[in-house]
Design a protein around this motif. Structure first.
Motif, PDB file in Angstrom:
ATOM      1  N   VAL A   1       1.019   6.617  -2.188  1.00  0.00           N
ATOM      2  CA  VAL A   1       1.333   6.107  -0.860  1.00  0.00           C
ATOM      3  C   VAL A   1       0.157   5.238  -0.420  1.00  0.00           C
ATOM      4  O   VAL A   1      -0.996   5.678  -0.460  1.00  0.00           O
ATOM      5  CB  VAL A   1       1.541   7.262   0.149  1.00  0.00           C
ATOM      6  CG1 VAL A   1       1.715   6.715   1.566  1.00  0.00           C
ATOM      7  CG2 VAL A   1       2.742   8.096  -0.243  1.00  0.00           C
TER       8      VAL A   1
ATOM      9  N   CYS B   1       1.155  10.468   5.826  1.00  0.00           N
ATOM     10  CA  CYS B   1       1.424  10.900   4.459  1.00  0.00           C
ATOM     11  C   CYS B   1       0.390  10.314   3.507  1.00  0.00           C
ATOM     12  O   CYS B   1      -0.076   9.194   3.702  1.00  0.00           O
ATOM     13  CB  CYS B   1       2.816  10.445   4.022  1.00  0.00           C
ATOM     14  SG  CYS B   1       4.144  11.067   5.079  1.00  0.00           S
TER      15      CYS B   1
ATOM     16  N   LEU C   1       8.809   4.570   0.903  1.00  0.00           N
ATOM     17  CA  LEU C   1       7.376   4.799   1.072  1.00  0.00           C
ATOM     18  C   LEU C   1       6.641   3.522   0.699  1.00  0.00           C
ATOM     19  O   LEU C   1       6.956   2.911  -0.329  1.00  0.00           O
ATOM     20  CB  LEU C   1       6.874   5.919   0.161  1.00  0.00           C
ATOM     21  CG  LEU C   1       7.447   7.316   0.385  1.00  0.00           C
ATOM     22  CD1 LEU C   1       8.723   7.516  -0.393  1.00  0.00           C
ATOM     23  CD2 LEU C   1       6.434   8.351  -0.006  1.00  0.00           C
TER      24      LEU C   1
ATOM     25  N   SER D   1       3.631   9.364  -4.464  1.00  0.00           N
ATOM     26  CA  SER D   1       4.850   9.177  -3.663  1.00  0.00           C
ATOM     27  C   SER D   1       5.925  10.219  -3.946  1.00  0.00           C
ATOM     28  O   SER D   1       6.547  10.733  -3.015  1.00  0.00           O
ATOM     29  CB  SER D   1       5.405   7.760  -3.830  1.00  0.00           C
ATOM     30  OG  SER D   1       5.791   7.508  -5.157  1.00  0.00           O
TER      31      SER D   1
END
Length: 119
Positions: A12, A86, A5, A90
């Motif tokens: 994120v 997303c 990620l 994370s």
């Protein structure tokens, strides 16, 4: 399985090409067993060479926020599946994926038209 990620801190990063690092989660039996970080290389995500580095580390999946088609294509060319759209912390995003609660937004970031590649 390894999942990467693009992150800024523990969140994120909304823009793949500008993240400060990549969080790489190792998954066994649908559980997170370890997390490592890889500092993000300089430059546009699709031209930085990060896809090759991640593939060499065994990453099979990228869970990202916004990402241009060029970066998505380079990751997929290197055998890394991409799920865009997303957001959030994370670890929570990885856990949502492991519970089959994520799907690709299908929305590409159009901020970097120069990042297109053809393979």
């Amino acid at each position: 399985m390894k999942i990467a990620l693009p992150t800024r801190g523990s969140m994120v990063d909304d823009h793949f090409g500008h993240c400060e690092q990549f969080a790489i989660y190792t998954i066994e039996d649908k559980k997170i067993v370890s997390v490592e970080t890889l500092p993000a290389p300089e430059g546009c995500g699709c031209k930085s060479g990060v896809a090759t580095i991640l593939a060499e580390l065994g990453v099979e999946l990228m869970l990202a926020g916004n990402m241009g088609e060029g970066a998505k294509n380079v990751l997929e060319y290197n055998g890394i599946k991409v799920i865009r759209g997303c957001s959030g912390e994370s670890r929570a995003v990885v856990e949502a994926y492991l519970q089959d609660r994520l799907s690709d937004s299908g929305i590409a970031c159009s901020a970097h038209h120069s990042c297109s590649h053809e393979h």
